[in-house]
Design a protein around this motif. Structure first.
Motif, short mmCIF file in Angstrom:
data_model
loop_
_atom_site.label_atom_id
_atom_site.label_comp_id
_atom_site.label_asym_id
_atom_site.label_seq_id
_atom_site.Cartn_x
_atom_site.Cartn_y
_atom_site.Cartn_z
N ALA A 181 0.77 -1.22 0.05
CA ALA A 181 -0.02 -0.20 -0.19
C ALA A 181 0.63 1.35 -0.01
CB ALA A 181 -1.35 0.20 1.39
N SER A 182 0.62 2.19 -1.34
CA SER A 182 1.68 3.63 -1.27
C SER A 182 0.95 4.60 -0.03
CB SER A 182 2.01 3.21 -2.34
OG SER A 182 1.26 4.76 -3.06
N HIS A 185 -4.30 7.17 1.97
CA HIS A 185 -4.85 8.32 2.84
C HIS A 185 -5.23 9.30 1.53
CE1 HIS A 185 -3.16 9.05 6.71
NE2 HIS A 185 -1.93 7.98 5.93
N VAL A 186 -5.85 8.35 -0.02
CA VAL A 186 -6.49 9.84 -0.67
C VAL A 186 -7.60 8.47 -1.02
CG1 VAL A 186 -6.67 10.23 -3.51
CG2 VAL A 186 -4.01 10.20 -2.19
N CYS A 191 -9.05 1.61 4.39
CA CYS A 191 -8.78 0.00 4.75
C CYS A 191 -9.53 -0.80 3.85
CB CYS A 191 -9.01 0.57 5.91
SG CYS A 191 -8.48 1.45 6.87
N ARG A 192 -10.66 -0.39 3.45
CA ARG A 192 -12.08 -1.35 2.40
C ARG A 192 -11.38 -1.32 1.68
NH1 ARG A 192 -15.36 -1.94 6.87
NH2 ARG A 192 -15.63 0.19 8.18
N GLY A 243 -20.80 -0.33 14.78
CA GLY A 243 -20.94 1.27 15.31
C GLY A 243 -19.22 1.08 15.22
N LYS A 244 -18.70 0.03 14.81
CA LYS A 244 -16.83 0.62 14.77
C LYS A 244 -16.80 0.85 12.96
CE LYS A 244 -15.84 -0.99 18.71
NZ LYS A 244 -15.84 -2.38 19.85
N THR A 245 -15.28 1.25 12.84
CA THR A 245 -14.99 1.52 11.89
C THR A 245 -13.64 1.09 11.82
OG1 THR A 245 -13.97 2.25 10.00
CG2 THR A 245 -14.44 3.78 12.13
#
Lengths: 479, 211
Positions: free
Chosen positions: B75-76, B81-82, B138-139, B164-166
């Motif tokens: 993962a770059s 982050h985008v 992430c997903r 309810g969590k991510t």
């Protein structure tokens, strides 16, 4: 004569006021934090072992959950955010003391809670000279306790954690670790009452209490009668709830007859045994619950007077337990099974061994070492000369073994593992090394100190015969 | 007679209109290609680390499992982050241009000490971004229903304990230097730690932050 009047202050001093350790008096409204119930479902999967232990515990039965013990305020030094909850990993005696107030108060200032300060002066020599920093976390601190630190990045400092040393200095400033004896998360009474609870630290060359106990009649009786020990019983009064054998907890903490249980484990010890020379000790109890020991040779302060506490601050003396009273408390435990004369004569045998060690070996060895240092025959730096190891082992290892062996009735440890090795060390290692170090003045130095002591006269009789070493008339066979 | 050659087309579609449409179409495609390429290139590690301050962040990243996973799927920067999708990605870059502004006009993030002192706030804001968008980057790679893990109940935890969590509610400090959650972060302790790490006088960190 020991009268009831003399006994009363002991009961007050040892003081839970109940004969079997305190019941939690706090209202159940104080626990069962709803936030804690959420923890369980996930932890049953993520750490099934400890969750199962907790589920089987008296805590779970009473409705005490994860958050009741692990909850924290955001500004606590060791608070972390975990799945949205503010918690602390380390549960300190202060946390346990929210409910278990009496136990917390008793253990505060005890020799267990002060296990870090009692070795503070030894640590630099051990950690900096003999070993290295790594041994502090994995060795010393695992019994005595670390000073637990949370790093600013939110991780517990690996040089201080994991740790369940009994004198652990916790981020909240409290001292001690209840889980040292009451393994988390089961917190079993039975576990803490069994001798195995003490083994992790009270074993090995310097305080071989596990080995001593196992080799004693008490240890033999425990193994044989374990099934009858009633270790799970709510009350656990020697002579009433069990009689098969005493365990470590029985004599040092347990309820016996009218003697209440206590979490101050050193309370009933009249002597200090892990010192170069043993001395009987007063126990000073301060107004704030703090405690310290004071050698019998120093006059005990009166009630209400001021004296420095272990941390240097001034404390007001609330109570003084003399060595005689401490011994009396211990003897009360014996008396649940043994007669008065039996118990007192046993104590006499024990005291005689301590005095033999003191007078014949401990005191002269200490005096000789002091003189070698003051004459600059030895450098002040500890452990840079072989004789320093010899002297250290003389009192710290074999010397302690002999004294512990006598205290708890293991003849093997009193003699072969103990006083015999003390004698061998003294005559065959220590004195020859003194001769090497002291040079020309050695004979005079040794003679002076040995003449002051007792028990070394035999050295002046070179013609004693000894069949066991092949001199004189050895007998064949056992006739 | 009409000049129109393509009688099938409506009348208003004159030759000029046709030219304009063709040009517009090509320009549109070109613009989209540009955006895609722009988003792509501005999401790479090599682009991000043209700022020295980002090189400091990348050092920890290169030690992490997201840089060197067993699977080889790296993962770059932009992968995390985008946001996925060209429009969201472009928007993120637009918003992210404030970082460029701060890099030029803000504190000297290229200085490792300044960088470390400001890192916690950067971490808090990044976590907030992940929370707000339900950890969508992430997903991009991790399908929650397929997280089997190595421990016995990892799958069950990700199925049954995540209401309810991510992702970022539990998984923080995976890639960059560890920073506590904001609620329990202690600035005082952080400053002392950074001072110790860089051999600074006690109190120096507070001075540097105040500048």
């Amino acid at each position: 004569m020991r009268s009831l009047i003399r006994f009363l202050p002991i009961a007050l001093l040892l003081g839970a006021g109940s004969a079997w350790g305190a019941k939690v008096t706090l209202s159940p409204d104080n626990w069962g934090d709803p936030a804690g119930e959420e923890c369980v479902s996930c932890h049953a999967k993520s750490s099934a072992g400890i969750t199962k232990q907790w589920k089987d515990s008296a805590h779970a039965e009473a409705g005490v959950n994860c958050m009741d013990c692990h909850r924290a305020q955001a500004d606590d030094p060791d608070a972390i955010t975990h799945e949205g909850a503010t918690i602390a990993t380390v549960v300190s005696p202060k946390d346990c003391g929210r409910c278990h107030t009496v136990e917390e108060e008793e253990q505060r200032g005890s020799v267990h809670a002060e296990a870090v300060s009692v070795i503070a002066e030894r640590m630099p020599a051990m950690v900096n000279n003999v070993a290295g920093a790594a041994i502090e976390a994995a060795g010393c601190a695992q019994c005595h306790g670390s000073t637990v630190k949370l790093k600013a990045d939110g991780e517990l400092d690996a040089s201080t954690w994991p740790n369940s040393g009994i004198g652990r200095i916790n981020p909240d400033g409290s001292r001690g670790s209840c889980s040292s004896c009451h393994g988390r998360h089961r917190f079993s009474k039975a576990q803490a009452r069994a001798p195995a609870a003490c083994v992790r630290c009270h074993s090995g060359p310097d305080s071989p209490d596990k080995e001593v106990f196992e080799a004693s009649k008490h240890g033999m009786a425990f193994v044989a009668g374990r099934d009858d020990m009633n270790l799970d019983s709510e009350h656990w009064i020697a002579g009433k709830d069990y009689d098969a054998a005493p365990t470590c907890a029985t004599c040092h903490m347990g309820a016996a007859g009218k003697l209440p249980a206590t979490h101050d484990v050193g309370m009933r010890n009249a002597w200090n045994l892990n010192t170069p020379v043993s001395e009987r000790q007063h126990l000073i109890v301060f107004g704030d619950g703090g405690k310290r020991e004071l050698p019998e040779s120093i006059k005990a302060p009166g009630r209400g007077s001021k004296m420095p506490k272990l941390d240097g601050s001034e404390g007001e003396v609330k109570m003084v337990a003399t060595p005689q009273r401490r011994r009396q408390a211990m003897t009360l435990v014996c008396r649940e099974c043994h007669g008065k004369n039996f118990a007192e004569a046993f104590m006499q045998q024990f005291d005689d061994v301590v005095e033999l060690y003191n007078d014949k070996f401990g005191k002269p060895a200490q005096a000789i070492m002091r003189e070698l240092y003051s004459q600059k025959k030895l450098t002040a730096t500890p452990f840079d000369e072989p004789i320093e190891f010899t002297y250290w082992e003389l009192w710290h290892d074999e010397g302690a073994r002999a004294r512990h062996g006598a205290a708890m009735a293991s003849p093997n440890h009193a003699w072969w593992e103990g006083m015999y090795v003390v004698g061998r060390n003294f005559y065959a290692r220590f004195l020859p090394q003194v001769r090497e170090v002291a040079g020309e003045s050695a004979d005079e130095l040794i003679a002076r100190h040995l003449d002051d002591a007792t028990g070394h006269e035999w050295l002046k009789a070179p013609n004693q015969r000894s069949p066991i070493l092949g001199v004189g008339n050895a007998q064949v066979g056992n006739e | 007679m009409s000049k129109r050659r393509f009688t099938l087309l409506p009348e208003f579609v004159t030759r000029h209109v046709l030219f304009a449409m063709a040009f517009g179409g090509v320009a549109g495609i070109g613009f989209m290609v540009f955006l895609i390429e722009f988003d792509h290139h501005t999401s790479t590690e090599s682009f991000c680390t043209t700022c020295h301050s980002m090189e400091i962040s990348a050092e920890a990243y290169r030690e992490s499992s997201h840089y060197q996973p067993e699977s080889g799927v790296r993962a770059s920067c932009g992968d995390c982050h985008v946001s996925p999708g060209v429009f969201a990605a472009t928007w993120d870059h637009f918003i992210g241009s404030k970082d460029l502004f701060n890099q030029i006009f803000g504190p000297d993030y290229d200085d490792p000490v300044i960088n470390a002192l400001h890192l916690p706030e950067a971490a808090f804001s990044a976590r907030e971004w992940f929370r707000k968008n339900d950890s969508r980057t992430c997903r991009r790679c991790h399908a929650q229903e397929a997280i089997v893990g190595k421990r016995a109940d990892t799958l069950a935890i990700h199925q049954e304990e995540t209401d309810g969590k991510t992702c970022v509610d539990c998984h923080i400090n995976l890639v960059h230097r560890k920073v506590p959650e904001q609620a329990t972060f202690k600035r005082e302790a952080w400053n002392r730690m950074i001072e110790k790490e860089f051999g600074l006088e006690p109190g120096k960190a507070d001075e540097l932050l105040a500048e």
